[in-house]
Design a protein around this motif. Structure first.
Motif, PDB file in Angstrom:
ATOM      1  N   VAL A  55       2.057 -22.522 -40.075  1.00  0.00           N
ATOM      2  CA  VAL A  55       1.030 -23.515 -40.377  1.00  0.00           C
ATOM      3  C   VAL A  55       0.142 -23.787 -39.162  1.00  0.00           C
ATOM      4  CG1 VAL A  55       0.644 -25.940 -40.936  1.00  0.00           C
ATOM      5  CG2 VAL A  55       2.303 -24.614 -42.242  1.00  0.00           C
ATOM      6  N   ARG A  56       0.726 -23.893 -37.992  1.00  0.00           N
ATOM      7  CA  ARG A  56      -0.042 -24.236 -36.792  1.00  0.00           C
ATOM      8  C   ARG A  56      -0.883 -23.073 -36.297  1.00  0.00           C
ATOM      9  NH1 ARG A  56       4.096 -26.491 -32.509  1.00  0.00           N
ATOM     10  NH2 ARG A  56       2.142 -26.588 -31.310  1.00  0.00           N
ATOM     11  N   HIS A  57      -0.660 -21.888 -36.822  1.00  0.00           N
ATOM     12  CA  HIS A  57      -1.340 -20.708 -36.300  1.00  0.00           C
ATOM     13  C   HIS A  57      -2.358 -20.127 -37.275  1.00  0.00           C
ATOM     14  CE1 HIS A  57       1.508 -20.731 -32.998  1.00  0.00           C
ATOM     15  NE2 HIS A  57       2.507 -20.723 -33.858  1.00  0.00           N
ATOM     16  N   GLU A  58      -2.735 -20.886 -38.302  1.00  0.00           N
ATOM     17  CA  GLU A  58      -3.653 -20.338 -39.298  1.00  0.00           C
ATOM     18  C   GLU A  58      -4.951 -19.864 -38.657  1.00  0.00           C
ATOM     19  OE1 GLU A  58      -5.262 -21.542 -43.704  1.00  0.00           O
ATOM     20  OE2 GLU A  58      -5.437 -23.078 -42.149  1.00  0.00           O
ATOM     21  N   ARG A  59      -5.570 -20.696 -37.834  1.00  0.00           N
ATOM     22  CA  ARG A  59      -6.836 -20.322 -37.208  1.00  0.00           C
ATOM     23  C   ARG A  59      -6.669 -19.094 -36.308  1.00  0.00           C
ATOM     24  NH1 ARG A  59      -9.635 -24.643 -33.323  1.00  0.00           N
ATOM     25  NH2 ARG A  59      -7.709 -24.193 -32.188  1.00  0.00           N
ATOM     26  N   ASP A  60      -5.574 -19.055 -35.540  1.00  0.00           N
ATOM     27  CA  ASP A  60      -5.343 -17.928 -34.634  1.00  0.00           C
ATOM     28  C   ASP A  60      -5.123 -16.632 -35.404  1.00  0.00           C
ATOM     29  OD1 ASP A  60      -5.406 -19.793 -32.531  1.00  0.00           O
ATOM     30  OD2 ASP A  60      -3.271 -20.190 -32.763  1.00  0.00           O
ATOM     31  N   LEU A  61      -4.344 -16.703 -36.485  1.00  0.00           N
ATOM     32  CA  LEU A  61      -4.077 -15.509 -37.290  1.00  0.00           C
ATOM     33  C   LEU A  61      -5.360 -14.948 -37.886  1.00  0.00           C
ATOM     34  CD1 LEU A  61      -0.856 -16.677 -39.158  1.00  0.00           C
ATOM     35  CD2 LEU A  61      -1.017 -14.623 -37.752  1.00  0.00           C
ATOM     36  N   LEU A  62      -6.181 -15.831 -38.452  1.00  0.00           N
ATOM     37  CA  LEU A  62      -7.397 -15.358 -39.107  1.00  0.00           C
ATOM     38  C   LEU A  62      -8.398 -14.828 -38.089  1.00  0.00           C
ATOM     39  CD1 LEU A  62      -8.809 -14.979 -41.790  1.00  0.00           C
ATOM     40  CD2 LEU A  62      -9.722 -17.305 -41.585  1.00  0.00           C
ATOM     41  N   ARG A  63      -8.513 -15.497 -36.955  1.00  0.00           N
ATOM     42  CA  ARG A  63      -9.427 -15.015 -35.909  1.00  0.00           C
ATOM     43  C   ARG A  63      -9.003 -13.634 -35.412  1.00  0.00           C
ATOM     44  NH1 ARG A  63      -8.563 -18.673 -32.397  1.00  0.00           N
ATOM     45  NH2 ARG A  63      -7.129 -17.478 -31.120  1.00  0.00           N
ATOM     46  N   ALA A  64      -7.714 -13.454 -35.179  1.00  0.00           N
ATOM     47  CA  ALA A  64      -7.224 -12.161 -34.693  1.00  0.00           C
ATOM     48  C   ALA A  64      -7.385 -11.073 -35.760  1.00  0.00           C
ATOM     49  CB  ALA A  64      -5.759 -12.284 -34.282  1.00  0.00           C
ATOM     50  N   PHE A  65      -7.156 -11.435 -37.014  1.00  0.00           N
ATOM     51  CA  PHE A  65      -7.304 -10.442 -38.078  1.00  0.00           C
ATOM     52  C   PHE A  65      -8.748  -9.967 -38.166  1.00  0.00           C
ATOM     53  CE2 PHE A  65      -8.029  -9.107 -42.467  1.00  0.00           C
ATOM     54  CZ  PHE A  65      -6.965  -8.244 -42.666  1.00  0.00           C
ATOM     55  N   ARG A  66      -9.694 -10.899 -38.119  1.00  0.00           N
ATOM     56  CA  ARG A  66     -11.099 -10.522 -38.208  1.00  0.00           C
ATOM     57  C   ARG A  66     -11.514  -9.675 -37.001  1.00  0.00           C
ATOM     58  NH1 ARG A  66     -14.422 -15.765 -40.422  1.00  0.00           N
ATOM     59  NH2 ARG A  66     -16.103 -14.227 -40.427  1.00  0.00           N
ATOM     60  N   LYS A  67     -10.993 -10.027 -35.843  1.00  0.00           N
ATOM     61  CA  LYS A  67     -11.367  -9.296 -34.626  1.00  0.00           C
ATOM     62  C   LYS A  67     -10.857  -7.858 -34.650  1.00  0.00           C
ATOM     63  CE  LYS A  67      -9.153 -10.391 -30.860  1.00  0.00           C
ATOM     64  NZ  LYS A  67      -8.727 -11.105 -29.630  1.00  0.00           N
ATOM     65  N   TYR A  68      -9.596  -7.678 -35.027  1.00  0.00           N
ATOM     66  CA  TYR A  68      -9.001  -6.349 -34.944  1.00  0.00           C
ATOM     67  C   TYR A  68      -9.275  -5.489 -36.175  1.00  0.00           C
ATOM     68  CZ  TYR A  68      -6.497  -8.292 -30.946  1.00  0.00           C
ATOM     69  OH  TYR A  68      -6.185  -8.873 -29.747  1.00  0.00           O
ATOM     70  N   ALA A  69      -9.652  -6.136 -37.286  1.00  0.00           N
ATOM     71  CA  ALA A  69      -9.909  -5.361 -38.502  1.00  0.00           C
ATOM     72  C   ALA A  69     -11.328  -4.821 -38.555  1.00  0.00           C
ATOM     73  CB  ALA A  69      -9.635  -6.208 -39.749  1.00  0.00           C
ATOM     74  N   ARG A  70     -12.218  -5.373 -37.757  1.00  0.00           N
ATOM     75  CA  ARG A  70     -13.607  -4.901 -37.797  1.00  0.00           C
ATOM     76  C   ARG A  70     -13.666  -3.426 -37.431  1.00  0.00           C
ATOM     77  NH1 ARG A  70     -17.276  -8.600 -38.868  1.00  0.00           N
ATOM     78  NH2 ARG A  70     -16.801 -10.801 -38.462  1.00  0.00           N
ATOM     79  N   GLY A  71     -14.436  -2.694 -38.191  1.00  0.00           N
ATOM     80  CA  GLY A  71     -14.532  -1.257 -37.985  1.00  0.00           C
ATOM     81  C   GLY A  71     -13.644  -0.465 -38.911  1.00  0.00           C
ATOM     82  N   VAL A  72     -12.636  -1.115 -39.483  1.00  0.00           N
ATOM     83  CA  VAL A  72     -11.798  -0.439 -40.468  1.00  0.00           C
ATOM     84  C   VAL A  72     -12.642  -0.215 -41.722  1.00  0.00           C
ATOM     85  CG1 VAL A  72      -9.744  -0.654 -41.927  1.00  0.00           C
ATOM     86  CG2 VAL A  72      -9.688  -1.443 -39.549  1.00  0.00           C
TER      87      VAL A  72
END
Length: 263
Positions: A55-72
């Motif tokens: 729960v406390r990491h929702e923002r961090d998880l989504l930010r990291a997913f968007r950052k590392y998934a770009r280009g896929v």
């Protein structure tokens, strides 16, 4: 919430399709969505707040997913947070979303897919989105009215809330809405999928629906009936081969279909 234990395949059909006549349309078009649970003791916790793990990491998880998934491949056209949330949920990242389907048979598939749970009573949740929509805050209700829609799309949600903090601030009381994800792949299409989302990462859909007096049914399917349900779904071609197109789904179907039934 109404809870009912079914005893036969025919009774199950009657309850899943009951009340589907839509008088204004003159068609059998239900306003229910469905979710199958392999073990009736399991609740409706999203992966983000299951036991409070993320729960406390929702923002961090989504930010990291968007950052590392770009280009896929397939991510270039994604713009809104709702598109990204749908993609993350679709690929197994913990999110506040929960998978549902418009198809009662797809829900039955997920209730009976895992052999390690066929000895346990299962459940199918049936939720009338017309009823849950009545509790939406005014901006979301107005968006549905403007579009002449019953469930949201990512684009419709973005018109009201461009990010999750804005969405969470739309109301102080808990609410749930259903939205259809973009057709990311054939799996989304074949599973007739949609997601539920609540206004807060720690909100419990199980508690919310449990307090609803109308529009929520929980059907308990006894373990003794699950084998019949599973075999009839296979005959109707509701299988992993269809719902998970590709070699992975084919292998999952064959592994289950040819596995011996435990004594």
């Amino acid at each position: 919430m109404q809870e009912q234990r079914v005893t036969t395949w025919l009774e199950l059909q009657d309850l899943l399709f009951g009340g589907s006549w839509n008088e204004p349309l003159g068609r059998f078009r239900t306003s229910f969505v469905f979710r199958g649970i392999p073990d009736a003791r399991l609740d409706l916790s999203a992966t983000l707040n299951r036991q409070g793990a993320f729960v406390r990491h929702e923002r961090d998880l989504l930010r990291a997913f968007r950052k590392y998934a770009r280009g896929v491949p397939g991510t270039a056209q994604l713009t809104s947070v709702w598109d990204w949330l749908a993609l993350a949920q679709h690929h197994g990242m913990p999110t506040r979303l929960l998978d549902w389907t418009f198809s009662p048979y797809v829900a039955l598939h997920f209730m009976t897919e895992r052999q390690d749970f066929l000895g346990e009573d299962g459940a199918v949740w049936c939720v009338d989105y017309h009823q849950t929509n009545q509790q939406l805050p005014r901006p979301l209700k107005e968006q549905l009215r403007l579009e002449g829609a019953d469930v949201f799309t990512a684009e419709m949600l973005e018109m009201v809330a461009v990010d999750l903090p804005t969405f969470d601030g739309l109301a102080e009381h808990p609410f749930v809405l259903f939205f259809e994800p973009p057709s990311l792949d054939a799996r989304i299409v074949n599973q007739f999928a949609l997601f539920s989302v609540m206004n807060g990462p720690g909100q419990s859909l199980n508690d919310f629906l449990g307090h609803q007096h109308q529009g929520v049914r929980r059907l308990i399917v006894p373990a003794s009936l699950k084998w019949e349900v599973r075999d009839k779904l296979d005959q109707a071609n509701i299988t992993e081969r269809v719902l998970f197109p590709g070699l992975d789904g084919l292998s999952r179907w064959l592994r289950r279909y040819y596995a011996p039934r435990p004594r």
